[in-house]
Scaffold this motif. Structure first.
Motif, PDB file in Angstrom:
ATOM      1  N   ILE A  78     -57.968  14.495 -64.254  1.00  0.00           N
ATOM      2  CA  ILE A  78     -56.685  15.289 -64.314  1.00  0.00           C
ATOM      3  C   ILE A  78     -55.706  14.116 -64.308  1.00  0.00           C
ATOM      4  O   ILE A  78     -55.684  13.298 -63.692  1.00  0.00           O
ATOM      5  N   LEU A 114     -51.776  20.976 -57.559  1.00  0.00           N
ATOM      6  CA  LEU A 114     -52.093  20.882 -58.996  1.00  0.00           C
ATOM      7  C   LEU A 114     -50.972  21.546 -59.785  1.00  0.00           C
ATOM      8  O   LEU A 114     -50.688  21.277 -60.919  1.00  0.00           O
ATOM      9  N   TYR A 119     -49.648  19.049 -64.448  1.00  0.00           N
ATOM     10  CA  TYR A 119     -51.037  18.289 -64.578  1.00  0.00           C
ATOM     11  C   TYR A 119     -51.820  18.774 -65.746  1.00  0.00           C
ATOM     12  O   TYR A 119     -51.709  20.316 -66.091  1.00  0.00           O
ATOM     13  N   ILE A 121     -55.974  18.856 -67.720  1.00  0.00           N
ATOM     14  CA  ILE A 121     -57.051  18.520 -67.677  1.00  0.00           C
ATOM     15  C   ILE A 121     -57.668  18.056 -68.763  1.00  0.00           C
ATOM     16  O   ILE A 121     -57.491  18.505 -70.011  1.00  0.00           O
TER      17      ILE A 121
END
Length: 146
Positions: A78, A114, A119, A121
């Motif tokens: 992340i 998050l 953010y 992935i």
């Protein structure tokens, strides 16, 4: 070298928020889930990442991709930022994606954290983290309007 960087930048630009992102992040507290659409970059694997926070605030992340070599093991993390502009350093490391799947059982974070800032992935090509091959933005927390 510049041509390779331009190709990665073009691929990352294609990774935008999708109408398939089904975040059900509904404010502070545990027991929340969010599904992130993972977009393949330059022909990379695509799929979903499911973030599940238990009522006791234990966060787990499952990644399920298609289009990856079955024997590959790719690092996942992340990062702050967006798919088009990753932050300089990873925020959290995830379990590697192996045979199209990854399960990170417990993370030192919450969905509230998050979803409070941008953010993403990111899954990288096998070996050393270098070239992103799949990316998905974590939906941001929606604040109710008065």
């Amino acid at each position: 070298m510049l041509a390779g960087a331009a190709a990665v930048a073009a691929g990352l630009t294609a990774c935008q928020k999708s109408s398939n992102d089904t975040g059900t992040i509904n404010g502070p507290g545990g027991g929340q889930t969010s599904t992130v659409t993972m977009t393949g970059i330059a022909g990379g694997p695509s799929g979903t990442a499911t973030l599940l926070e238990s009522p006791s605030l234990n966060l787990s992340i499952d990644i399920d991709l298609t289009g990856e070599t079955a024997s590959a093991s790719e690092p996942a993390s992340i990062y702050p930022g967006s798919c088009a502009a990753l932050g300089k350093s990873q925020f959290l490391g995830l379990s590697p994606v192996m045979s199209n799947k990854s399960k990170t059982p417990t993370l030192n974070s919450t969905l509230d954290e998050l979803s409070s800032s941008p953010y993403v992935i990111v899954v990288f090509s096998s070996g050393v983290q270098g070239t992103p091959i799949s990316c998905g933005p974590i939906p941001q927390l929606l604040t109710p309007t008065p």
